[in-house]
Design a protein around this motif. Structure first.
Motif, PDB file in Angstrom:
ATOM      1  N   ARG A 100       1.355   5.401   0.435  1.00  0.00           N
ATOM      2  CA  ARG A 100       1.120   5.939   1.659  1.00  0.00           C
ATOM      3  C   ARG A 100      -0.169   6.705   1.692  1.00  0.00           C
ATOM      4  O   ARG A 100      -0.983   7.177   2.805  1.00  0.00           O
ATOM      5  CB  ARG A 100       1.978   7.571   1.726  1.00  0.00           C
ATOM      6  N   LEU A 123      -2.763   4.911   0.939  1.00  0.00           N
ATOM      7  CA  LEU A 123      -3.650   3.451   1.464  1.00  0.00           C
ATOM      8  C   LEU A 123      -4.275   2.889   0.032  1.00  0.00           C
ATOM      9  O   LEU A 123      -5.252   2.388  -0.255  1.00  0.00           O
ATOM     10  CB  LEU A 123      -4.503   3.785   2.370  1.00  0.00           C
ATOM     11  N   HIS A 140      -1.971   2.055  10.639  1.00  0.00           N
ATOM     12  CA  HIS A 140      -1.581   2.737   9.682  1.00  0.00           C
ATOM     13  C   HIS A 140      -0.607   3.877   9.858  1.00  0.00           C
ATOM     14  O   HIS A 140       0.376   3.821   9.187  1.00  0.00           O
ATOM     15  CB  HIS A 140      -2.826   3.423   8.750  1.00  0.00           C
ATOM     16  N   LYS A 161      -6.722   2.748  11.668  1.00  0.00           N
ATOM     17  CA  LYS A 161      -5.964   3.878  11.614  1.00  0.00           C
ATOM     18  C   LYS A 161      -4.478   3.920  12.505  1.00  0.00           C
ATOM     19  O   LYS A 161      -3.746   4.221  11.820  1.00  0.00           O
ATOM     20  CB  LYS A 161      -6.795   5.165  11.900  1.00  0.00           C
ATOM     21  N   TRP A 182       0.747  -1.131  -0.123  1.00  0.00           N
ATOM     22  CA  TRP A 182       0.000   0.056  -0.089  1.00  0.00           C
ATOM     23  C   TRP A 182       1.006   1.336   0.101  1.00  0.00           C
ATOM     24  O   TRP A 182       1.772   1.382   0.773  1.00  0.00           O
ATOM     25  CB  TRP A 182      -0.896  -0.103   1.159  1.00  0.00           C
ATOM     26  N   HIS A 187      -8.580   1.863  -3.067  1.00  0.00           N
ATOM     27  CA  HIS A 187      -8.293   2.548  -1.786  1.00  0.00           C
ATOM     28  C   HIS A 187      -8.660   1.351  -0.633  1.00  0.00           C
ATOM     29  O   HIS A 187      -9.708   0.829  -0.861  1.00  0.00           O
ATOM     30  CB  HIS A 187      -8.975   3.871  -1.559  1.00  0.00           C
ATOM     31  N   ALA A 188      -8.002   1.383   0.404  1.00  0.00           N
ATOM     32  CA  ALA A 188      -8.253   0.336   1.524  1.00  0.00           C
ATOM     33  C   ALA A 188      -9.886   0.490   1.891  1.00  0.00           C
ATOM     34  O   ALA A 188     -10.237  -0.519   2.120  1.00  0.00           O
ATOM     35  CB  ALA A 188      -7.356   0.571   2.514  1.00  0.00           C
ATOM     36  N   CYS A 233      -3.758   0.366  -2.945  1.00  0.00           N
ATOM     37  CA  CYS A 233      -2.820  -1.051  -3.026  1.00  0.00           C
ATOM     38  C   CYS A 233      -2.184  -0.959  -4.261  1.00  0.00           C
ATOM     39  O   CYS A 233      -2.891  -0.652  -5.449  1.00  0.00           O
ATOM     40  CB  CYS A 233      -3.995  -2.272  -2.944  1.00  0.00           C
ATOM     41  N   ILE A 239     -11.473   0.812   8.255  1.00  0.00           N
ATOM     42  CA  ILE A 239      -9.869   1.576   8.140  1.00  0.00           C
ATOM     43  C   ILE A 239      -9.970   2.604   9.248  1.00  0.00           C
ATOM     44  O   ILE A 239      -8.901   2.813   9.706  1.00  0.00           O
ATOM     45  CB  ILE A 239      -9.938   2.445   6.674  1.00  0.00           C
TER      46      ILE A 239
END
Ligand code: ADP
Length: 921
Positions: free
Chosen positions: A293, A295, A336, A333, A291, A319-320, A297, A329
């Motif tokens: 920055r 998020l 991440h 967080k 991923w 996007h995730a 893939c 998500i």
């Protein structure tokens, strides 16, 4: 000497003009910019100008002339140059541009170029050499420099491994370096000036045309060319054509070729490697996603696609939050943020798979750095369910092993090999505690010599050492005196390796063998005893004169003594251990044949044919079938069997508990012989007896007639028919009468006895009423009883049917009743009875309460003339009555018996076969 002097000498006579000219010449020479010299043949200067002196580094001509005495050695660097100078002079008549290296006065080396000629006088005699010298050092150095440079360049061009060639507009080769030639397969002299097509061959030449066209259009063009080199190597060349443009026109082109084989290979390898890498990533046991920055893939392998609901390929570019939802998500967080800070957070998550089964995933966040910046992160999801299960299983397994460890009867010592090479207890099980009589806590940490007595410890240490050094299992036995007494312990040492294969630990397994050993000893002893007993038994059996054969349950001979074979079989034949019944029968056949009998004949001799079962054995064959079967099954005693040497034997056989037979072979030869003798003697005695009986019968008959006369006449005399007698005469006559009567009885008894002994009494057995016969006998004996004052009881009413002879039965009963009356006492009684007996017999009993017979003399009854002491008493008798009674009873199929004792009276009886009532059959 100066140049001027020489010229003067050479010129001879001269005029003023000449002198002027010479002066000019001399001046010119002196001031010439090049060196001028005159020299002798042996290498000395005669004269030299200023320029030469300067050239050679001297201040003046005078100094140089004074210093240089030998040109060859002092001037030339290579003294051989002077000789060469002279040689050329001699051969060519002059020397021109003769280049040499010379020493200047200061030792510096410079290059000179000489031109010289010999000078002769008018008569042609050689005077000297005259020559000039030019300093060519600078030229020489420049030349050398450029040669060196070119060589260097060429070397470089050759060495870089890049083929370089130059082709003009007519495609003629103007230059080619070594690599180029090597690829082309052409020697250095063959390529220059050659046409490209000739070098390449038409096919390749045509193939390269488009590139040539391009380069001649002024374009730089590149292409790949596969090629097999001179040395047979397959190479791939990268070719570059560069146009040579002069004044706007292409006059030729450079062809630069580079071997890119390795590069191509590396490229291919890289591609394959990348493919492998991708495969590897896909085959990793984890789902790997990358991923950025933001998020998004960027990469995902396909792990778990087959097991879970998602398709990882669809993640890429998304996007995730599009994949797991915004909520998730938001929850993730912190992870991440952490990974983007460069940390590596991780957590576990439980997710259902396609089958609804819950799987446990570990999620690992791994930052990806570029320099110091985190540019994105890998999220690695690993299914640990199986691992967790395996861990649980492992734990359970371990628990099970622990249970074995704790409960096994063998002592377990886990021992560590210390760095000093000693052996220290790491762990022990309860059995070890018990064996050593020490608690685990005490044992652990001890060295061998700290828990075993010194001698044992030394031995055990040695075993440990062997086990560790030879890396092999060792077994030994040690003896220990511990709390439970003297123990024998069988110890096994097994090395345990670390991951590098070194022996770091040793497992010691101690098994207490004390009881087992004792048992073994006892068993050995009992075995020995058994062997001894067996031996003794064998000896005992061997010493028997009877044969012994032991048959096993398998129908084969297990044991036998030598008597069997030695006594009854011909030499070389007989039984042996392991023989079957069938084989044994064959031995019997050998035996009989050896004494001249066929098996059937032998069989007939055994007298067994009397057996009704054997009726259909009529020849050898039927007998063999019968005998084999009989040998397999018979028990009891066999008929008498003929053996060798006139011997006869019987086999007595019994079943054994094991299911076989034991046989005793008993020699009956002697008994048989004795029996024969006896039979012969018996026959003889029998014949004599009959003769005697016949004689007695005749005698008695002859005696009866005169006796009848004695009795009859004495009777008449008693009745005084022939006249009265005095009392004394009457008394004497009474004696004569009584004696006569007695004698007649005796004669009658002897007659009867003789008749019965010589079998002359005939009987006819019919069904008769025994009760009737008994009554008749009673009636006949009643007067005698009354006369003696004895009560003769009447017989009960009824019929009793028997098989007998009426006359003989009455004779028996009269005799027995007479005795009962005779051997009674006054007022005594005689009872007569009829009773039914078992086995269809009828018993007639004659019982009295008279004097009785002493018990111990009962066995003497029924013998002829035996009166048991009555012969001196008042009762008359002959001692033949009972003998007749027994004989007669036997003749009519009956038997007699008696029970009596002194003073108790006697009970005689006769048993007869009962018969059914006539007419009722
Ligand atoms: P005898 O009567 O002629 O002597 P027996 O053969 O009849 O010969 O008997 C043999 C002997 O057995 C007799 O002499 C007597 O001693 C004894 N005896 C026989 N019957 C009786 C009896 N009923 N009681 C006592 N003794 C008996």
């Amino acid at each position: 000497m100066r140049v001027a002097d020489v010229t003067e000498k050479a010129s001879g006579s001269r005029g003023p003009v000449v002198d002027e000219a010479l002066k000019l010449y001399r001046e010119m020479l002196d001031n010439a910019p090049w060196g001028v010299f005159h020299s002798t043949a042996d290498g000395r200067y005669i004269s030299a100008n200023q320029a030469l002196a300067k050239l050679y580094g001297y201040a003046s001509q005078v100094e140089m002339m004074a210093a240089v005495k030998d040109i060859a050695r002092q001037i030339y660097v290579d003294p051989g140059r002077r000789e060469e100078f002279l040689r050329r002079m001699h051969e060519d008549g002059a020397v021109s541009s003769f280049e040499s290296r010379i020493y200047r006065r200061d030792g510096a080396v410079i290059w000179i170029s000489e031109s010289a000629r010999p000078v002769h006088d008018a008569a042609g005699n050689f005077l000297y050499f005259e020559g000039n010298v030019e300093d060519i050092t600078r030229i020489k150095n420049t030349e050398e420099e450029s040669r060196r440079r070119e060589a260097g360049l060429r070397q470089l061009v050759n060495a870089i491994g890049v083929g370089v060639s130059y082709w003009d507009r007519d495609l003629i080769c103007r230059f080619a370096n070594d690599p180029h030639r090597e690829w082309a397969g052409i020697g250095p002299d063959e390529i220059l000036g050659q046409h490209l097509e000739k070098l390449m061959g038409p096919a390749r030449f045509a193939a390269q045309k488009p590139y040539r066209d391009a380069v001649f259009r002024g374009e730089t063009t590149a292409f790949r060319l596969p090629l097999t080199t001179l040395s047979g190597e397959d190479v791939e060349l990268q070719i570059l054509f560069t146009p040579d443009v002069r004044d706007g026109a292409v006059v030729g082109y450079y062809a630069v070729g580079m071997d890119v084989t390795a590069l191509v290979r590396a490229e291919a390898e890289l591609a394959a490697h990348e493919k492998e890498l991708r495969l590897l990533v896909n085959s990793m046991p984890s789902l790997i996603t990358y991923w950025d920055r933001d998020l998004i893939c960027r990469f995902a392998n396909d792990r778990y696609n087959d097991q879970v609901e998602w398709d990882s390929a669809s993640f890429i570019g998304k996007h995730a939050s599009e994949i797991v939802g915004a909520e998730q998500i938001a929850r993730d967080k912190p992870y991440h943020e952490a990974v983007l800070r460069g940390e590596r957070p991780t957590f576990m998550v439980a997710l259902p798979n396609k089958n609804g089964e819950i799987r446990h995933f570990r999620m690992d966040f791994v930052p990806k750095f570029e320099g110091r910046d985190v540019v994105g992160f890998y999220l690695i999801a690993t299914d640990l369910t199986d691992l967790k299960n395996a861990e649980t299983a492992l734990r359970e397994n371990e628990a099970r092993y622990r249970e074995v460890f704790n409960n096994i009867a063998d002592a377990i010592f886990l021992t560590e090999v210390t760095p000093e090479g000693r052996f220290k207890v790491l762990e022990v099980n309860p059995a070890a505690e018990h064996q050593m009589g020490m608690a685990a806590a005490e044992l652990v940490g001890l060295h061998v010599e700290e828990y075993l007595p010194p001698e044992t410890a030394e031995f055990v240490n040695r075993q440990f050492l062997h086990c560790a050094e030879r890396d092999s299992v060792h077994r030994c036995e040690i003896e220990l005196d511990i709390a439970t007494g003297h123990r024998i312990i069988h110890v096994t040492f097994a090395p345990i390796h670390d991951d590098k294969g070194a022996v770091r630990r040793i497992l010691g397994l101690g098994r207490d063998m004390t009881e087992a050993r004792e048992m073994e000893q006892a068993m050995l002893a009992s075995e020995a005893r058994e062997r001894l007993a067996h031996g003794r038994l064998m000896d005992a059996i061997e010493s028997l004169s009877d044969g012994v054969v032991l048959w096993g349950p398998d129908g084969r001979i297990q044991m036998l003594n030598s008597a069997v074979t030695e006594h009854y079989f011909p030499p070389g034949h007989g039984f042996t251990i392991g023989m079957s019944h069938g084989e044994a029968y064959d031995q019997f056949v050998y035996l009989w044949r050896s004494i001249g009998l066929s098996p059937h004949q032998a069989y007939l001799m055994t007298e067994a044919p009397n057996d009704p079962k054997a009726a259909d054995i009529s020849d050898d064959e039927t007998f063999a079938a019968f005998a084999r079967n009989w040998l397999e099954t018979f028990t009891g005693t066999s008929p008498e069997i003929p053996g060798v040497n006139g011997r006869w034997f019987v086999i007595h056989r019994q079943r054994t508990r094991e299911g076989g037979f034991v046989e005793f072979w008993i020699d009956v030869t002697e008994r048989r012989n004795r029996e024969r003798e006896l039979r012969a003697a018996w026959a003889e005695a029998d014949a004599a007896n009959r003769a005697k009986s016949r004689f007695l019968a005749q005698m008695s008959h002859e005696l009866r007639t005169p006796l009848n006369a004695v009795i009859g006449f004495s009777d008449l005399m008693q009745k005084e028919i022939a006249g009265p007698m005095s009392p004394v005469q009457a008394e004497y006559c009474g004696y004569i009468h009584n004696s006569g009567e007695h004698l007649l009885q005796l004669v009658q008894g002897v007659l009867d006895y003789a008749a019965i002994e010589s079998d002359e009494i005939k009987v006819s057995l019919t069904t008769i009423d025994a009760a009737l016969v008994l009554n008749q006998a009673r009636d006949l004996m009643l007067p005698l009883a009354q006369k003696a004052g004895i009560h003769l009881a009447p017989v009960c009413e009824g019929e009793a049917w028997v098989s007998a002879d009426t006359l003989r039965l009455r004779q028996i009963l009269i005799n027995l009743i007479a005795n009962a009356v005779k051997y009674n006492r006054s007022g005594g009684e005689v009872r007569l009875d009829l009773t039914a007996r078992p086995s269809h017999m009828l018993r007639i009993t004659i019982a009295d309460n008279g004097i009785g017979i002493p018990k111990e003399r009962l066995g003497e009854l029924f013998r002829p003339f035996e009166r048991l002491g009555q012969e001196g008493g008042g009762v008359e008798g002959t001692g033949l009555g009972l003998v007749l009674v027994r004989r007669l009873a036997e003749r009519i199929g009956g038997s007699v018996g008696v029970e009596s004792d002194t003073g108790r009276g006697s009970t005689f009886w006769i048993d007869l076969p009962a018969a059914s009532v006539p007419g009722q059959d």
